[in-house]
Design a protein around this motif. Structure first.
Motif, PDB file in Angstrom:
ATOM      1  N   GLU A 257      -5.727   1.282  -2.975  1.00 57.08           N
ATOM      2  CA  GLU A 257      -4.990   1.914  -4.054  1.00 57.08           C
ATOM      3  C   GLU A 257      -5.300   1.227  -5.374  1.00 57.08           C
ATOM      4  OE1 GLU A 257      -1.008   1.352  -2.474  1.00 57.08           O
ATOM      5  OE2 GLU A 257      -0.818   3.525  -2.318  1.00 57.08           O
ATOM      6  N   THR A 258      -5.342   1.989  -6.453  1.00 57.11           N
ATOM      7  CA  THR A 258      -5.495   1.428  -7.785  1.00 57.11           C
ATOM      8  C   THR A 258      -4.123   1.254  -8.404  1.00 57.11           C
ATOM      9  OG1 THR A 258      -5.615   3.606  -8.849  1.00 57.11           O
ATOM     10  CG2 THR A 258      -7.693   2.654  -8.039  1.00 57.11           C
ATOM     11  N   ASP A 259      -4.069   0.579  -9.540  1.00 52.40           N
ATOM     12  CA  ASP A 259      -2.792   0.363 -10.214  1.00 52.40           C
ATOM     13  C   ASP A 259      -2.137   1.680 -10.590  1.00 52.40           C
ATOM     14  OD1 ASP A 259      -3.154  -2.327  -9.985  1.00 52.40           O
ATOM     15  OD2 ASP A 259      -3.933  -2.604 -12.024  1.00 52.40           O
ATOM     16  N   GLU A 266       6.927   1.093  -5.492  1.00 54.83           N
ATOM     17  CA  GLU A 266       5.882   0.457  -4.693  1.00 54.83           C
ATOM     18  C   GLU A 266       5.425  -0.860  -5.325  1.00 54.83           C
ATOM     19  OE1 GLU A 266       3.622   4.246  -2.622  1.00 54.83           O
ATOM     20  OE2 GLU A 266       3.189   3.745  -4.710  1.00 54.83           O
ATOM     21  N   SER A 267       5.397  -0.884  -6.668  1.00 56.85           N
ATOM     22  CA  SER A 267       5.016  -2.103  -7.371  1.00 56.85           C
ATOM     23  C   SER A 267       6.026  -3.223  -7.112  1.00 56.85           C
ATOM     24  CB  SER A 267       4.917  -1.830  -8.877  1.00 56.85           C
ATOM     25  OG  SER A 267       4.611  -3.008  -9.577  1.00 56.85           O
ATOM     26  N   ASP A 268       7.303  -2.873  -7.161  1.00 56.33           N
ATOM     27  CA  ASP A 268       8.343  -3.865  -6.879  1.00 56.33           C
ATOM     28  C   ASP A 268       8.243  -4.371  -5.445  1.00 56.33           C
ATOM     29  OD1 ASP A 268       9.292  -3.585  -9.434  1.00 56.33           O
ATOM     30  OD2 ASP A 268      10.927  -2.224  -8.899  1.00 56.33           O
ATOM     31  N   GLU A 269       7.941  -3.446  -4.535  1.00 49.80           N
ATOM     32  CA  GLU A 269       7.815  -3.823  -3.119  1.00 49.80           C
ATOM     33  C   GLU A 269       6.624  -4.764  -2.917  1.00 49.80           C
ATOM     34  OE1 GLU A 269       7.048  -1.704   1.236  1.00 49.80           O
ATOM     35  OE2 GLU A 269       7.662  -0.486  -0.483  1.00 49.80           O
ATOM     36  N   LEU A 270       5.516  -4.452  -3.621  1.00 47.82           N
ATOM     37  CA  LEU A 270       4.331  -5.298  -3.516  1.00 47.82           C
ATOM     38  C   LEU A 270       4.614  -6.686  -4.084  1.00 47.82           C
ATOM     39  CD1 LEU A 270       1.318  -5.764  -2.976  1.00 47.82           C
ATOM     40  CD2 LEU A 270       0.841  -4.771  -5.238  1.00 47.82           C
ATOM     41  N   THR A 271       5.290  -6.746  -5.225  1.00 53.73           N
ATOM     42  CA  THR A 271       5.630  -8.030  -5.840  1.00 53.73           C
ATOM     43  C   THR A 271       6.499  -8.869  -4.913  1.00 53.73           C
ATOM     44  OG1 THR A 271       5.512  -7.135  -8.088  1.00 53.73           O
ATOM     45  CG2 THR A 271       6.814  -9.136  -7.782  1.00 53.73           C
ATOM     46  N   GLU A 272       7.489  -8.224  -4.292  1.00 51.50           N
ATOM     47  CA  GLU A 272       8.380  -8.931  -3.379  1.00 51.50           C
ATOM     48  C   GLU A 272       7.614  -9.444  -2.167  1.00 51.50           C
ATOM     49  OE1 GLU A 272      12.504  -8.162  -0.847  1.00 51.50           O
ATOM     50  OE2 GLU A 272      11.854  -6.708  -2.355  1.00 51.50           O
TER      51      GLU A 272
END
Length: 294
Positions: A257-259, A266-272
């Protein structure tokens, strides 16, 4: 010291007794000034303030950093340092990035020793994924977010050379405290300091709004007025920088996946998820190299 403020040595028949103890003589000088001013109210305020400061130092040396004792920056006696380092190390186990408790509830010198150990662990983990030298991690992370670079990098270089966190931290604090006394702990460093100062002077512009004024070279790497706190804050910033660089490379390892394809949730989930991975990896590395703190 309080007696010297209240009843200082005064000139008599053209002579005056002076103490060979620097702090005591300083108290006599203040006492003589108060005597000359002959202001009872002012004298009472000064004496009360000094008494409060001395009480704060006593509290800090007993490990109580509440109230005025929070400003203490003098390292604990060596015989008590290991206990305080262990307390700080336990706080890092809870939160590898550090927490406010380190700044307010633990002796700052001891907290800095533990922070150096955890910075080294974080740098080793991050260097593996970023494929760089551990001492370069904070420099690389500074491209992502402005960080305190010089101090964490200097600490990492010394740790890589084989020095222990305790040796590095106490030496840096000792050097800064020497500078606070108007003395030079490392004369060999003077040529570099002078060269940096001349470069800064050549680039600086007059005026209070000059942004270069904030980066004027100092004779000491740490703030001589609060060296332990300054070191601790910079080391915590270095650990934060390791986290930033870890995220940067871990995120780009995912080629699916790209940004643009990732929404906010999904970004918050990835950061966590990456935070959890980073914390776990740093904990494991710090525990594996626990002997560095002994």
């Amino acid at each position: 010291m309080i007696d010297a403020l209240k009843k200082p040595n005064l000139p008599q028949d053209g002579y005056m007794i002076q103490s060979y103890i620097r702090v005591e003589e300083a108290a006599h000088r203040v006492g003589r000034t108060l005597h000359k001013l002959d202001n009872t109210t002012l004298g009472d305020h000064v004496i009360a303030d000094v008494e409060a400061e001395l009480a704060a130092v006593e509290h800090a040396e007993r490990g109580d950093l509440s109230g005025r004792a929070k400003q203490s920056c003098t390292p604990l006696p060596r015989r008590r340092l290991p206990t305080a380092v262990n307390a700080a190390n336990d706080l890092f186990r809870e939160q590898p990035l550090g927490s406010a408790k380190l700044l307010h509830e633990v002796d700052p010198a001891a907290a800095a020793v533990a922070a150096a150990h955890w910075l080294q662990a974080a740098a080793d983990i991050t260097a593996d994924i970023a494929e760089c030298d551990p001492s370069e991690v904070v420099v690389e992370a500074d491209d992502i977010e402005a960080l305190a670079v010089e101090t964490p990098t200097r600490v990492l270089e010394r740790l890589e050379s084989g020095e222990t966190p305790r040796e590095v931290v106490l030496d840096l604090i000792r050097t800064a405290m020497t500078a606070a006394e108007g003395r030079i702990a490392d004369p060999d460093s003077l040529p570099d300091v002078i060269a940096d100062a001349r470069r800064w002077a050549a680039q600086s512009r007059p005026g209070e709004e000059d942004p270069l004024a904030t980066i004027q070279p100092r004779i000491s790497l740490l703030d001589p007025l609060r060296p332990a706190h300054d070191l601790l804050e910079d080391l915590l910033d270095g650990i934060h920088g390791c986290r930033l660089l870890y995220h940067e490379y871990a995120e780009h390892d995912d080629d699916d996946e790209t940004d643009e394809d990732i929404d906010e949730a999904e970004s918050d989930e990835l950061t966590e998820r990456l935070d959890t991975e980073f914390d776990a990896a740093v904990r494991a590395e710090a525990e594996a190299k626990q002997d560095r703190l002994l």
